[in-house]
Design a protein around this motif. Structure first.
Motif, short mmCIF file in Angstrom:
data_model
loop_
_atom_site.label_atom_id
_atom_site.label_comp_id
_atom_site.label_asym_id
_atom_site.label_seq_id
_atom_site.Cartn_x
_atom_site.Cartn_y
_atom_site.Cartn_z
N GLY A 161 0.83 -1.20 0.00
CA GLY A 161 0.00 0.00 0.00
C GLY A 161 0.86 1.24 0.00
O GLY A 161 1.95 1.25 0.57
N ASP A 163 0.70 5.72 0.23
CA ASP A 163 0.11 7.05 0.33
C ASP A 163 1.13 8.06 -0.16
O ASP A 163 2.33 7.90 0.09
CB ASP A 163 -0.26 7.40 1.78
CG ASP A 163 -1.38 6.56 2.33
OD1 ASP A 163 -2.25 6.13 1.54
OD2 ASP A 163 -1.41 6.34 3.56
N PHE A 173 -2.97 11.32 -2.66
CA PHE A 173 -3.77 10.12 -2.39
C PHE A 173 -3.29 9.50 -1.09
O PHE A 173 -2.11 9.20 -0.92
CB PHE A 173 -3.74 9.12 -3.55
CG PHE A 173 -2.38 8.63 -3.97
CD1 PHE A 173 -1.84 7.46 -3.46
CD2 PHE A 173 -1.64 9.34 -4.91
CE1 PHE A 173 -0.59 6.99 -3.86
CE2 PHE A 173 -0.39 8.89 -5.32
CZ PHE A 173 0.13 7.72 -4.79
N LYS A 174 -4.19 9.37 -0.14
CA LYS A 174 -3.88 8.76 1.15
C LYS A 174 -5.19 8.34 1.80
O LYS A 174 -6.26 8.88 1.50
CB LYS A 174 -3.13 9.72 2.07
CG LYS A 174 -3.87 11.00 2.42
CD LYS A 174 -3.04 11.87 3.36
CE LYS A 174 -3.78 13.14 3.73
NZ LYS A 174 -3.02 13.95 4.70
N ASP A 175 -5.09 7.34 2.70
CA ASP A 175 -6.31 6.85 3.36
C ASP A 175 -6.32 7.10 4.86
O ASP A 175 -7.28 6.75 5.53
CB ASP A 175 -6.53 5.38 3.05
CG ASP A 175 -5.47 4.46 3.67
OD1 ASP A 175 -4.53 4.98 4.32
OD2 ASP A 175 -5.57 3.24 3.49
N SER A 177 -4.72 5.70 7.28
CA SER A 177 -4.50 4.55 8.15
C SER A 177 -3.01 4.24 8.26
O SER A 177 -2.27 4.38 7.29
CB SER A 177 -5.24 3.32 7.60
OG SER A 177 -4.86 2.15 8.31
N THR A 180 -2.70 0.49 6.17
CA THR A 180 -2.96 0.30 4.74
C THR A 180 -2.47 1.53 4.00
O THR A 180 -2.03 2.52 4.60
CB THR A 180 -4.47 0.11 4.46
OG1 THR A 180 -5.18 1.30 4.86
CG2 THR A 180 -5.02 -1.09 5.21
N GLY A 181 -2.56 1.52 2.67
CA GLY A 181 -2.28 2.68 1.85
C GLY A 181 -3.41 2.86 0.85
O GLY A 181 -4.11 1.90 0.51
N ALA A 182 -3.60 4.07 0.38
CA ALA A 182 -4.70 4.33 -0.55
C ALA A 182 -4.52 3.56 -1.86
O ALA A 182 -5.47 2.99 -2.39
CB ALA A 182 -4.81 5.83 -0.82
N ALA A 183 -3.31 3.55 -2.39
CA ALA A 183 -3.02 2.79 -3.61
C ALA A 183 -2.54 1.40 -3.20
O ALA A 183 -1.56 1.27 -2.48
CB ALA A 183 -1.97 3.50 -4.45
N LYS A 184 -3.23 0.36 -3.68
CA LYS A 184 -2.99 -1.00 -3.21
C LYS A 184 -2.68 -1.94 -4.36
O LYS A 184 -3.12 -1.72 -5.50
CB LYS A 184 -4.21 -1.53 -2.46
CG LYS A 184 -4.58 -0.74 -1.21
CD LYS A 184 -5.84 -1.32 -0.58
CE LYS A 184 -6.19 -0.61 0.71
NZ LYS A 184 -6.58 0.80 0.50
N ASP A 219 -5.46 3.51 -6.92
CA ASP A 219 -6.40 4.20 -6.04
C ASP A 219 -7.22 5.17 -6.88
O ASP A 219 -6.81 6.31 -7.10
CB ASP A 219 -5.67 4.96 -4.93
CG ASP A 219 -6.62 5.84 -4.12
OD1 ASP A 219 -7.68 5.35 -3.72
OD2 ASP A 219 -6.29 7.03 -3.92
#
Length: 384
Positions: A161, A163, A173-175, A177, A180-184, A219
């Motif tokens: 993941g 960010d 792009f970020k989530d 957390s 995890t990461g936004a781009a997976k 993402d």
């Protein structure tokens, strides 16, 4: 996809999904599991618990008959400072849980586990940040060919993941957390290893780990292409000098040159930002001593060295994986034949790099980057 569903199911079950690690041999950890980490990361040729899944799965064949569960928590404490008005990264504490189970029945040992493989991460007051986390859900199998020779391998579900925020270039792009990461992205990889007892007190071991085989990380409107984890080759020795002292030494060839070249960010299908990396392959040396102080307590010390793989013209403040030396110490304490705790501390003194060339979109010409670390790992083990 079934692979995505498997990884998501394991994460939802709470099985220690690895968080981001500011890793220290490039993007890899200096050691996996506190037994190996206390010995400078050396782990190719002796029993180091279920961390063998992340090191050399053939060493699972050296464990005692029965079952073993390991529950681990790791901490990575990077201290990154930059010049040219960027300042100090506030991403200075990352926690990484891990879990492993193994069962030995006669000649066969099998199990399952989840271990963080590595990553990188920074976050600055400007809002600029980049965080990458990579973990593996590992299914190992070891077989004792005879009293001297073990072979082992694993199938690994690799998870990654990412960010990223670069305010000057509109990348965002970020989530939010830490796990995890936004781009997976998800993939499959593998390991194949061996141990061989050259003499009653001397064992050699080796492993090949395939590259991460990571696809594009995605993402929504963003896509990250060209990011992967490297293949590695490892070889090591363990010498049981006497009833109390064991000496271990490993050498690994980390093939960054095949995995970290240009990482390209796409936005709405168009090239938005190429990050040229062109990392060099990295030779990592690990040396450690373990001394049994009494029936319950074992002390460990070690040293780990891996030359910074990032060329000065491509180093940048978002991914400063530049530390080289690690001094480690640790201990193991057996409360009983079934219950054991192990701990390791790792210190990496300041490494400093001055960028020598432009590296859009995070230009680094003349920028000074300092990076040090203080890390620890704690593991509880139960045998039955």
């Amino acid at each position: 996809m079934q692979l995505n569903k498997l990884a998501a199911t394991l994460a939802a079950a709470g099985l220690a999904v690895p968080g981001l690690a500011m890793a220290t041999n490039g993007m890899l950890m200096e050691g996996y599991g506190p037994i190996a980490t206390g010995m400078g990361g050396a782990a190719m040729a002796y029993d180091n618990g279920t961390a063998a899944m992340a090191n050399n799965p053939a060493t699972l064949g050296l464990m005692a008959e029965g079952s073993r569960i390991d529950v681990m928590l790791g901490f990575v404490g990077p201290d990154v400072k930059t010049s040219m008005g960027i300042g100090k990264s506030k991403a200075d504490a990352f926690y990484m849980p891990a879990f492993g189970y193994a069962k030995k029945m006669g000649k066969l040992t099998y199990g399952a586990g989840i271990y963080g493989q590595g990553g990188m991460g920074t976050e600055y007051a400007s809002g600029d940040m980049a965080q990458v986390s990579v973990g593996r859900v590992i299914f190992p199998l070891a077989y004792a060919v005879n009293d001297r020779f073990n072979i082992g391998g694993s199938v690994d579900v690799v998870w990654a993941g990412m960010d990223m925020v670069v305010t000057g270039y509109g990348i965002n792009f970020k989530d939010g957390s830490d796990f995890t990461g936004a781009a997976k992205g998800y993939s499959l990889a593998a390991k194949l290893g061996f141990t061989y007892k050259l003499a009653d007190a001397l064992t050699v071991g080796g492993v090949y780990q395939s590259a991460g085989n990571l696809p594009d990380l995605k993402d929504g409107i963003y896509k990250v292409k060209g990011f992967d984890m490297p293949a590695t080759l490892g070889l090591g020795l363990a010498w049981q000098a006497n009833d109390k002292l064991m000496v271990a030494a490993d050498v690994k060839d980390v093939l960054w040159g095949d995995s970290m070249n240009t990482v390209t960010i796409y936005k709405n299908g168009a090239v938005y930002a190429p990050f040229q990396q062109d990392w060099n392959d990295q030779i990592v040396l690990s040396l450690g001593l373990a001394y049994k102080l009494n029936d319950a307590l074992t002390g460990r010390i070690g040293y780990n060295h891996g030359k910074n793989p990032i060329p000065d013209q491509f180093v940048n403040y978002l991914w400063p994986a530049i530390v080289e030396n690690h001094y480690t110490a640790g201990f193991g304490y057996a409360f009983s034949k079934q219950s054991t705790v192990n701990f390791a501390l790792s210190y990496s003194p300041k490494a400093s790099v001055t960028g020598t060339g432009p590296n859009p979109p995070v230009g680094n010409g003349g920028m000074v980057i300092d990076h040090s670390q203080l890390n620890w790992q704690l593991m509880y083990s139960y045998a039955f």
